[in-house]
Design a protein around this motif. Structure first.
Motif, PDB file in Angstrom:
ATOM      1  N   LEU A  12      33.688  32.839  38.210  1.00 38.81           N
ATOM      2  CA  LEU A  12      33.873  32.565  36.785  1.00 38.81           C
ATOM      3  C   LEU A  12      35.364  32.441  36.507  1.00 38.81           C
ATOM      4  O   LEU A  12      36.110  33.413  36.647  1.00 38.81           O
ATOM      5  CB  LEU A  12      33.263  33.690  35.953  1.00 38.81           C
ATOM      6  N   GLU A  13      35.770  31.238  36.140  1.00 33.73           N
ATOM      7  CA  GLU A  13      37.184  30.969  35.879  1.00 33.73           C
ATOM      8  C   GLU A  13      37.428  30.807  34.380  1.00 33.73           C
ATOM      9  O   GLU A  13      36.609  30.247  33.666  1.00 33.73           O
ATOM     10  CB  GLU A  13      37.622  29.700  36.604  1.00 33.73           C
ATOM     11  N   LYS A  14      38.569  31.311  33.959  1.00 33.09           N
ATOM     12  CA  LYS A  14      38.993  31.163  32.567  1.00 33.09           C
ATOM     13  C   LYS A  14      40.515  31.180  32.558  1.00 33.09           C
ATOM     14  O   LYS A  14      41.131  32.094  33.122  1.00 33.09           O
ATOM     15  CB  LYS A  14      38.431  32.316  31.726  1.00 33.09           C
ATOM     16  N   ASN A  15      41.116  30.148  31.985  1.00 34.21           N
ATOM     17  CA  ASN A  15      42.575  30.053  31.886  1.00 34.21           C
ATOM     18  C   ASN A  15      43.267  30.208  33.243  1.00 34.21           C
ATOM     19  O   ASN A  15      44.274  30.902  33.368  1.00 34.21           O
ATOM     20  CB  ASN A  15      43.122  31.081  30.890  1.00 34.21           C
ATOM     21  N   GLY A  16      42.694  29.594  34.280  1.00 33.93           N
ATOM     22  CA  GLY A  16      43.309  29.621  35.603  1.00 33.93           C
ATOM     23  C   GLY A  16      43.127  30.914  36.375  1.00 33.93           C
ATOM     24  O   GLY A  16      43.756  31.109  37.412  1.00 33.93           O
ATOM     25  N   GLN A  17      42.286  31.806  35.870  1.00 34.30           N
ATOM     26  CA  GLN A  17      42.035  33.065  36.557  1.00 34.30           C
ATOM     27  C   GLN A  17      40.544  33.251  36.794  1.00 34.30           C
ATOM     28  O   GLN A  17      39.715  32.642  36.116  1.00 34.30           O
ATOM     29  CB  GLN A  17      42.587  34.234  35.748  1.00 34.30           C
ATOM     30  N   ILE A  18      40.223  34.113  37.756  1.00 28.75           N
ATOM     31  CA  ILE A  18      38.839  34.400  38.138  1.00 28.75           C
ATOM     32  C   ILE A  18      38.562  35.865  37.847  1.00 28.75           C
ATOM     33  O   ILE A  18      39.408  36.726  38.116  1.00 28.75           O
ATOM     34  CB  ILE A  18      38.635  34.112  39.642  1.00 28.75           C
ATOM     35  N   ILE A  19      37.369  36.147  37.337  1.00 25.92           N
ATOM     36  CA  ILE A  19      37.019  37.542  37.078  1.00 25.92           C
ATOM     37  C   ILE A  19      36.447  38.178  38.344  1.00 25.92           C
ATOM     38  O   ILE A  19      35.654  37.563  39.052  1.00 25.92           O
ATOM     39  CB  ILE A  19      36.034  37.678  35.890  1.00 25.92           C
ATOM     40  N   ILE A  94      33.873  40.909  26.639  1.00 22.54           N
ATOM     41  CA  ILE A  94      33.465  41.727  27.769  1.00 22.54           C
ATOM     42  C   ILE A  94      33.344  43.193  27.379  1.00 22.54           C
ATOM     43  O   ILE A  94      34.244  43.768  26.772  1.00 22.54           O
ATOM     44  CB  ILE A  94      34.444  41.584  28.947  1.00 22.54           C
ATOM     45  N   SER A  95      32.192  43.755  27.716  1.00 19.11           N
ATOM     46  CA  SER A  95      31.996  45.200  27.683  1.00 19.11           C
ATOM     47  C   SER A  95      31.353  45.547  29.019  1.00 19.11           C
ATOM     48  O   SER A  95      30.388  44.918  29.422  1.00 19.11           O
ATOM     49  CB  SER A  95      31.124  45.626  26.507  1.00 19.11           C
ATOM     50  N   MET A  96      31.928  46.497  29.716  1.00 17.91           N
ATOM     51  CA  MET A  96      31.435  46.827  31.053  1.00 17.91           C
ATOM     52  C   MET A  96      30.216  47.738  30.958  1.00 17.91           C
ATOM     53  O   MET A  96      30.286  48.822  30.405  1.00 17.91           O
ATOM     54  CB  MET A  96      32.529  47.497  31.866  1.00 17.91           C
ATOM     55  N   ASN A  97      29.112  47.254  31.511  1.00 16.80           N
ATOM     56  CA  ASN A  97      27.879  48.024  31.510  1.00 16.80           C
ATOM     57  C   ASN A  97      27.478  48.473  32.909  1.00 16.80           C
ATOM     58  O   ASN A  97      26.547  49.262  33.040  1.00 16.80           O
ATOM     59  CB  ASN A  97      26.750  47.192  30.891  1.00 16.80           C
ATOM     60  N   ASP A  98      28.150  47.954  33.943  1.00 13.39           N
ATOM     61  CA  ASP A  98      27.688  48.245  35.303  1.00 13.39           C
ATOM     62  C   ASP A  98      28.822  48.345  36.325  1.00 13.39           C
ATOM     63  O   ASP A  98      28.551  48.430  37.511  1.00 13.39           O
ATOM     64  CB  ASP A  98      26.690  47.164  35.738  1.00 13.39           C
ATOM     65  N   HIS A  99      30.058  48.326  35.893  1.00 12.24           N
ATOM     66  CA  HIS A  99      31.189  48.371  36.825  1.00 12.24           C
ATOM     67  C   HIS A  99      32.213  49.402  36.361  1.00 12.24           C
ATOM     68  O   HIS A  99      32.246  49.775  35.194  1.00 12.24           O
ATOM     69  CB  HIS A  99      31.861  46.996  36.925  1.00 12.24           C
ATOM     70  N   LYS A 100      33.058  49.803  37.302  1.00 12.79           N
ATOM     71  CA  LYS A 100      34.140  50.737  36.984  1.00 12.79           C
ATOM     72  C   LYS A 100      35.280  50.020  36.269  1.00 12.79           C
ATOM     73  O   LYS A 100      35.900  50.565  35.359  1.00 12.79           O
ATOM     74  CB  LYS A 100      34.644  51.366  38.283  1.00 12.79           C
ATOM     75  N   ALA A 101      35.571  48.779  36.703  1.00 12.58           N
ATOM     76  CA  ALA A 101      36.691  48.026  36.143  1.00 12.58           C
ATOM     77  C   ALA A 101      36.470  46.546  36.398  1.00 12.58           C
ATOM     78  O   ALA A 101      35.624  46.160  37.201  1.00 12.58           O
ATOM     79  CB  ALA A 101      38.006  48.472  36.790  1.00 12.58           C
ATOM     80  N   TYR A 102      37.240  45.732  35.693  1.00 17.38           N
ATOM     81  CA  TYR A 102      37.270  44.304  35.983  1.00 17.38           C
ATOM     82  C   TYR A 102      38.699  43.826  35.836  1.00 17.38           C
ATOM     83  O   TYR A 102      39.527  44.470  35.193  1.00 17.38           O
ATOM     84  CB  TYR A 102      36.316  43.508  35.077  1.00 17.38           C
ATOM     85  N   ARG A 103      38.986  42.701  36.470  1.00 18.20           N
ATOM     86  CA  ARG A 103      40.317  42.098  36.385  1.00 18.20           C
ATOM     87  C   ARG A 103      40.168  40.587  36.339  1.00 18.20           C
ATOM     88  O   ARG A 103      39.269  40.016  36.956  1.00 18.20           O
ATOM     89  CB  ARG A 103      41.173  42.425  37.619  1.00 18.20           C
ATOM     90  N   TRP A 104      41.079  39.954  35.624  1.00 16.61           N
ATOM     91  CA  TRP A 104      41.248  38.501  35.697  1.00 16.61           C
ATOM     92  C   TRP A 104      42.418  38.276  36.644  1.00 16.61           C
ATOM     93  O   TRP A 104      43.519  38.791  36.387  1.00 16.61           O
ATOM     94  CB  TRP A 104      41.545  37.907  34.322  1.00 16.61           C
ATOM     95  N   VAL A 105      42.186  37.569  37.735  1.00 17.81           N
ATOM     96  CA  VAL A 105      43.227  37.377  38.743  1.00 17.81           C
ATOM     97  C   VAL A 105      43.326  35.901  39.129  1.00 17.81           C
ATOM     98  O   VAL A 105      42.363  35.150  39.003  1.00 17.81           O
ATOM     99  CB  VAL A 105      42.959  38.215  40.007  1.00 17.81           C
ATOM    100  N   THR A 106      44.513  35.520  39.597  1.00 17.77           N
ATOM    101  CA  THR A 106      44.664  34.181  40.159  1.00 17.77           C
ATOM    102  C   THR A 106      44.114  34.210  41.586  1.00 17.77           C
ATOM    103  O   THR A 106      43.966  35.283  42.187  1.00 17.77           O
ATOM    104  CB  THR A 106      46.140  33.746  40.175  1.00 17.77           C
ATOM    105  N   VAL A 107      43.840  33.063  42.139  1.00 16.31           N
ATOM    106  CA  VAL A 107      43.287  32.998  43.490  1.00 16.31           C
ATOM    107  C   VAL A 107      44.206  33.697  44.486  1.00 16.31           C
ATOM    108  O   VAL A 107      43.743  34.468  45.333  1.00 16.31           O
ATOM    109  CB  VAL A 107      43.010  31.534  43.909  1.00 16.31           C
ATOM    110  N   ASP A 108      45.508  33.473  44.385  1.00 18.35           N
ATOM    111  CA  ASP A 108      46.408  34.099  45.363  1.00 18.35           C
ATOM    112  C   ASP A 108      46.471  35.625  45.205  1.00 18.35           C
ATOM    113  O   ASP A 108      46.856  36.325  46.137  1.00 18.35           O
ATOM    114  CB  ASP A 108      47.802  33.477  45.336  1.00 18.35           C
ATOM    115  N   GLN A 109      46.067  36.172  44.072  1.00 19.33           N
ATOM    116  CA  GLN A 109      46.036  37.624  43.882  1.00 19.33           C
ATOM    117  C   GLN A 109      44.790  38.271  44.497  1.00 19.33           C
ATOM    118  O   GLN A 109      44.728  39.493  44.623  1.00 19.33           O
ATOM    119  CB  GLN A 109      46.092  37.978  42.395  1.00 19.33           C
ATOM    120  N   LEU A 110      43.810  37.477  44.904  1.00 15.04           N
ATOM    121  CA  LEU A 110      42.587  38.035  45.479  1.00 15.04           C
ATOM    122  C   LEU A 110      42.889  38.903  46.700  1.00 15.04           C
ATOM    123  O   LEU A 110      42.176  39.869  46.968  1.00 15.04           O
ATOM    124  CB  LEU A 110      41.609  36.920  45.857  1.00 15.04           C
ATOM    125  N   THR A 111      43.935  38.574  47.440  1.00 12.70           N
ATOM    126  CA  THR A 111      44.282  39.326  48.648  1.00 12.70           C
ATOM    127  C   THR A 111      44.758  40.746  48.339  1.00 12.70           C
ATOM    128  O   THR A 111      44.842  41.567  49.243  1.00 12.70           O
ATOM    129  CB  THR A 111      45.370  38.596  49.462  1.00 12.70           C
TER     130      THR A 111
END
Length: 131
Positions: A12-19, A94-111
């Motif tokens: 899921l991408e939004k504004n150049g980032q992936i959740i 977004i409201s988290m119902n099943d996870h500890k946290a979420y982040r919007w990251v760029t592809v290169d930040q996935l590492t």
């Protein structure tokens, strides 16, 4: 040979980032990161599953796009086929119902994040597209 559970994942991408989402404490693989999604219910299409899971887990509405691929992974406790799809944000906050946290990251930040083994091939696929 145990049954293979079919599971979906959203790129899921939004504004150049992936959740990405971190599995909550108490879950198997807790603390690891994943692309959000979930198990397909009987009679449910992968696309319908993914839209339902994102609504249940994050309270957001999405449209499901292109199928990106799948991989089978055998954990100690379960075997899954993880199917990844592109998804587009439609509405919701977004409201988290099943996870500890979420982040919007760029592809290169996935590492910078430790992903579940089943999700790693999709991280690699996204990183290859940067090359």
């Amino acid at each position: 040979m145990r049954d293979i559970i079919k599971v979906t994942a959203a790129i899921l991408e939004k504004n150049g980032q992936i959740i990405i989402a971190q599995r909550k404490s108490g879950d198997h693989l807790s603390g690891l990161w994943e692309f959000p999604g979930g198990k397909i219910e009987p009679g449910e299409s992968p696309e319908a599953c993914l839209a339902r899971e994102l609504n249940e887990e994050f309270n957001i509405e999405v449209t499901i796009g292109d199928f990106l691929g799948s991989n089978v992974h055998h954990y100690d406790h379960i075997s899954i086929e993880l199917m990844a799809y592109r998804a587009s944000w439609v509405s919701g906050t977004i409201s988290m119902n099943d996870h500890k946290a979420y982040r919007w990251v760029t592809v290169d930040q996935l590492t910078e994040y430790e992903f579940t083994s089943a999700d790693v091939p999709f991280v690699d696929m996204l990183l290859r597209r940067l090359d």
